[in-house]
Motif scaffolding. Structure first.
Motif, PDB file in Angstrom:
ATOM      1  N   ALA A 108      48.682  32.956  46.732  1.00  0.00           N
ATOM      2  CA  ALA A 108      49.506  32.437  45.636  1.00  0.00           C
ATOM      3  C   ALA A 108      48.739  31.391  44.831  1.00  0.00           C
ATOM      4  O   ALA A 108      48.871  31.313  43.602  1.00  0.00           O
ATOM      5  N   ASP A 109      47.919  30.590  45.516  1.00  0.00           N
ATOM      6  CA  ASP A 109      47.113  29.583  44.822  1.00  0.00           C
ATOM      7  C   ASP A 109      46.123  30.257  43.870  1.00  0.00           C
ATOM      8  O   ASP A 109      45.900  29.787  42.750  1.00  0.00           O
ATOM      9  N   LEU A 110      45.509  31.352  44.320  1.00  0.00           N
ATOM     10  CA  LEU A 110      44.546  32.063  43.480  1.00  0.00           C
ATOM     11  C   LEU A 110      45.236  32.668  42.261  1.00  0.00           C
ATOM     12  O   LEU A 110      44.714  32.604  41.142  1.00  0.00           O
ATOM     13  N   ARG A 111      46.397  33.244  42.469  1.00  0.00           N
ATOM     14  CA  ARG A 111      47.131  33.824  41.343  1.00  0.00           C
ATOM     15  C   ARG A 111      47.515  32.743  40.333  1.00  0.00           C
ATOM     16  O   ARG A 111      47.422  32.947  39.120  1.00  0.00           O
ATOM     17  N   ALA A 112      47.913  31.596  40.839  1.00  0.00           N
ATOM     18  CA  ALA A 112      48.295  30.499  39.948  1.00  0.00           C
ATOM     19  C   ALA A 112      47.094  29.982  39.165  1.00  0.00           C
ATOM     20  O   ALA A 112      47.205  29.613  37.994  1.00  0.00           O
ATOM     21  N   ALA A 113      45.920  29.970  39.804  1.00  0.00           N
ATOM     22  CA  ALA A 113      44.718  29.420  39.172  1.00  0.00           C
ATOM     23  C   ALA A 113      44.120  30.355  38.127  1.00  0.00           C
ATOM     24  O   ALA A 113      43.527  29.897  37.145  1.00  0.00           O
TER      25      ALA A 113
END
Length: 212
Positions: A108-113
């Motif tokens: 989820a962090d990667l998608r947000a970034a």
């Protein structure tokens, strides 16, 4: 007069590939057009219709790719892309390998970034035996701007600066380094002789808004 780019010493991240130029366009003509945004430090004509523009920073080069792609030069819509080892643009990579991720990073962090750079088809995170957190993101429909943004440096996840590579870059690294760049043309070329639409007839403000 515009200086020719020294391909053996200029970092690829500082260069912009330019295609579909008028065949009569010379280095000074190209530099004048690209000087509407930033300050090009060198221009080289590889062959009629194709050239390279070099900037002092990777951010300027990335901005130029976005701003000038499709802009009007001498009545022709030019194409811009990241510099590759050939005189034609490479197909943008869909998957990017991420390393030096902060501990605890999630998909989820990667998608947000990275979602602001394009639709993400897949994101993954794993922890190596030595404890390093790595991952990857795959874009559904990557563009030249996606590649330039991903490889331009300064990407962060949860406030931590990370390293980004393509599979090809990783393979070259394992083989002992990047492949040598192909030799460009000898520069020069005849100056623009007038006629047709003027150089940079598009409004740069509108171009920048379109690039955002």
């Amino acid at each position: 007069m515009a200086q020719a780019v020294d391909l053996s010493t200029t970092d690829a991240a500082l260069k912009v590939w330019v295609g579909n130029l008028p065949k009569e366009a010379g280095p000074d003509d190209v530099k004048a057009h690209f000087s509407q945004l930033g300050k090009p430090v060198g221009v080289q004509i590889l062959k009629p219709g194709v050239g390279i523009v070099a900037y002092a920073t990777a951010d300027e080069a990335t901005g130029a790719i976005s701003a000038f792609n499709g802009s009007d030069v001498g009545g022709q819509k030019i194409k811009t892309d990241v510099w590759s080892t050939t005189s034609t643009p490479r197909a943008p990579a869909a998957r990017y390998l991420l390393s030096k991720l902060p501990e605890g990073t999630t998909e989820a962090d990667l998608r947000a970034a990275f979602s602001k750079l394009g639709e993400i088809e897949e994101a993954s995170v794993r922890v190596l035996d030595k404890g390093e957190t790595v991952g990857s993101v795959k874009f559904t429909d990557p563009t030249a701007e996606t590649r330039a943004s991903m490889l331009g440096g300064g990407r962060e996840v949860n406030g931590t600066k990370i390293a980004v590579q393509t599979h090809k870059m990783k393979k070259n690294e394992k083989n002992g380094g990047q492949p040598k760049e192909g030799k460009g043309g000898n520069g020069g070329g005849r100056g623009w002789r007038g006629g047709g639409a003027g150089w940079g007839s598009q409004d740069m403000g509108a171009m920048m808004m379109g690039a955002m």
